[in-house]
Design a protein around this motif. Structure first.
Motif, PDB file in Angstrom:
ATOM      1  N   GLY A  68       0.753  -0.201   3.618  1.00  0.00           N
ATOM      2  CA  GLY A  68       1.862  -0.026   2.683  1.00  0.00           C
ATOM      3  C   GLY A  68       1.486   0.556   1.333  1.00  0.00           C
ATOM      4  N   LEU A  69       0.242   1.027   1.203  1.00  0.00           N
ATOM      5  CA  LEU A  69      -0.125   1.653  -0.067  1.00  0.00           C
ATOM      6  C   LEU A  69       0.500   3.047  -0.152  1.00  0.00           C
ATOM      7  CD1 LEU A  69      -3.921   0.830  -0.605  1.00  0.00           C
ATOM      8  CD2 LEU A  69      -1.913  -0.567  -1.061  1.00  0.00           C
ATOM      9  N   THR A  70       0.705   3.536  -1.383  1.00  0.00           N
ATOM     10  CA  THR A  70       1.174   4.904  -1.558  1.00  0.00           C
ATOM     11  C   THR A  70      -0.023   5.846  -1.400  1.00  0.00           C
ATOM     12  OG1 THR A  70       0.719   4.865  -3.913  1.00  0.00           O
ATOM     13  CG2 THR A  70       2.902   4.147  -3.240  1.00  0.00           C
TER      14      THR A  70
ATOM     15  N   LEU B 233      -2.560   3.578   4.234  1.00  0.00           N
ATOM     16  CA  LEU B 233      -1.123   3.858   4.266  1.00  0.00           C
ATOM     17  C   LEU B 233      -0.408   2.830   5.127  1.00  0.00           C
ATOM     18  CD1 LEU B 233      -1.063   7.752   4.630  1.00  0.00           C
ATOM     19  CD2 LEU B 233      -0.748   6.390   2.560  1.00  0.00           C
TER      20      LEU B 233
END
Ligand SMILES: Nc1ncnc2c1ncn2[C@@H]1O[C@H](COP(=O)(O)OP(=O)(O)OP(=O)(O)O)[C@@H](O)[C@H]1O
Ligand SMILES: [Mg+2]
Lengths: 282, 249
Positions: free
Chosen positions: A185-187, A182
């Motif tokens: 920047g991953l969902t 996270l």
């Protein structure tokens, strides 16, 4: 600086080899004693001649084997189809159970029930209920082929087990991995798909394969619905000739699939030990 | 509104009955490095996690470039894409190679073309002394190298500010230097950073300001030189004296 004298090194090598040879010898002797003893007990028992002719008759084997082998194809095909469904369905159930999205609450409830019920009911009962219950509904569009119905029942039952295996794998991945995913920047979905799941699946490969093996033999449960798969054909053959050798033939066929799978499992477990000890990349 | 890149105002946070943060105020201006010091358990990691929206705060606000990011309507994924975070335990992805670790976020979170993401990852790794290790898995690297990869991974998305959470405290003493020198380079290049650390010598050298976190509050902050030589609060003095006794200063 000290160097080991060459003759001492040679002596050590010799001692190591002698020890290895002695180990092999002990293994051979003890195997012969134990297995030979067991064989002697069985072969000298008063009932052995009768057992031999009803379970190990070569002529009965020869006449029944081709039919059983042909019927075994159904088992193999069913096994592969059910396994494919189980791997996907199990994963979906596990993912639904591990997400926290409120919108998925009904699905989460459903999958919890699914797992609780199907893991708690004997597989053979599920096969009976689906195999005889669905046709009894007399709804058009529902399958009536006993092989398909049996496959559905097996897929239901095993998806519950496999879902729990996946779920355990997902929980075994440390939360800091998700946090790191996270943080870059991953969902949530990407973090699950790219970071958590790949690690989880690697960890549960061995238990998954274990369930594979037990599914492969539980395919025989479909015989209660009547299709002519290997076990059923062997059973009919045995009843007709008052000889149980066909059942042995069927057992050998199941073993021919499950034993290689078991060896594969051993190798995989050895490998995963290497991975966790850091000698092999994942 | 101030000209700070990051600003924390009156932030509180509890875990159950334990109030970990009791009203934190703090600002990091562009090209500045702020050192966050404080005893173990004083809430340094919690504060950094809250700023990166990995944890929800109870009250107060956090601003990034003047925009409230702790507003419930704010999309946390978008905020995290503008910040970089490095963890105490590295948290590299063990199933990916070094290069895959670094190229993952540019490709998946920023839509950079795969080839370009990898090319840029390669360049960054080389710049930080990790050329030739791209295709290895993290467990083959020393702790210092792993933490440098984690820094490169955080930099690969060109963050507006970096949050560093005690990035050397899991390292053997002889590996601390190589990681700190990298942070020193970043500071020289003008990176904006909030650094939780136990390395007082480093904080004194690199930070523009030192904040002392005690009992969930920043009870003293100021110029590093003054903070370390003439702390005003008794708690700060006691904390520094304890470190001195442990020969870490
Ligand atoms: N997820 C959590 N649930 C409950 N309590 C937590 C949680 N995370 C942290 N805490 C508590 O919050 C307090 C602050 O923890 P935090 O990790 O922020 O301290 P720290 O200053 O980073 O310490 P350290 O120097 O040891 O890293 C501690 O008392 C800790 O036990
Ligand atoms: Mg911490």
């Amino acid at each position: 600086m000290t160097t080991v004298p060459v003759d001492r090194r040679a002596a050590r090598e010799l001692a190591r080899r002698r020890k290895a040879r002695r180990g092999t010898l002990i293994a051979v002797v003890s195997s012969v004693v134990v297995l030979g003893g067991l064989a002697a007990i069985v072969l000298t028992s008063s009932g052995w001649p009768a057992v031999k002719s009803t379970f190990f008759s070569w002529s009965a084997f020869k006449t029944s084997f081709p039919d059983i082998l042909k019927a075994f194809w159904i088992d193999v095909k069913l096994f592969i189809a059910v396994e494919a469904v189980v791997l996907v369905l199990g994963l979906v159930i596990a993912l639904v159970r591990t997400t926290r999205a409120p919108a998925l609450f009904p699905l989460r409830l459903l999958s919890t029930l699914w797992v609780d019920i199907l893991r708690g009911v004997p597989t053979i009962l599920v096969v009976y209920l689906i195999g005889f219950g669905i046709p009894a509904l007399q709804l058009s569009g529902l399958p009536t082929d006993p092989v398909v119905l049996g496959g559905i029942a097996l897929a239901m039952s095993y998806s519950a087990y496999v879902a729990e295996v996946y779920r355990a794998g997902i929980h075994s991945v440390h939360p800091s991995q998700r946090a790191a995913a996270l943080a870059v920047g991953l969902t949530q979905t990407q973090a699950m798909r790219r970071v958590v799941l790949p690690q989880a699946v690697r960890r549960v490969l061995a238990p998954l394969l274990n369930d594979f093996i037990s599914l492969q033999k539980d395919v025989a449960l479909v015989s209660v619905l009547g299709p002519l798969e290997a076990f059923r054909v062997a059973q009919i053959n045995a009843a007709e000739n008052f000889n149980y050798t066909p059942l042995i033939a069927a057992a050998l066929l199941y073993l021919a699939v499950t034993v290689p799978l078991a060896r594969m499992l051993d190798r995989m477990q050895a490998r995963s030990r290497d991975v966790t000890s850091g000698t092999v990349p994942l | 509104m101030s000209d700070a890149v990051l600003e924390v105002r009156g932030v509180t946070k509890s875990y159950g009955d334990v109030q970990v943060l009791r009203g934190i105020d703090l600002a990091v201006r562009e090209h500045e490095a702020i050192a966050l010091i404080g005893a173990s358990g004083s809430g340094k990691s919690t504060l950094l996690r809250c700023i990166d929206l990995l944890d929800d705060i109870d009250d107060g606000d956090v601003f990034l470039d003047g925009e409230v990011i702790t507003d419930p309507a704010c999309e946390p994924v978008q905020v995290r894409r503008r910040l970089g975070m490095v963890f105490q335990a590295f948290n590299l992805f063990p199933h990916m190679t070094i290069l895959e670790n670094v190229a993952l976020a540019p490709e998946r979170a920023h839509g950079v073309d795969r080839r370009e993401a990898r090319e840029r990852g390669r360049e960054l790794l080389a710049r930080f002394g990790l050329a030739g290790r791209e295709d290895e898995y993290p467990d083959r690297l020393s702790g210092g190298q792993q933490q440098r990869v984690a820094l490169v991974r955080a930099l690969a998305t060109r963050p507006r500010a970096l949050l560093l959470d005690e990035i050397t405290s899991a390292l053997d003493p002889e590996l601390v230097g190589e990681v700190l020198s990298l942070v020193r380079d970043l500071k020289a290049e003008g990176m904006t950073m909030l650094i939780a650390t136990h390395e007082m010598g480093f904080a004194r050298e690199v930070a523009n300001e030192v904040c002392f976190l005690h009992d969930g509050q920043i009870i003293e902050h100021g110029d590093p030189e003054r903070m370390f030589t003439a702390p005003e609060r008794e708690e700060t003095q006691r904390f520094l004296r304890r470190l001195l006794d442990a020969r870490r200063l």
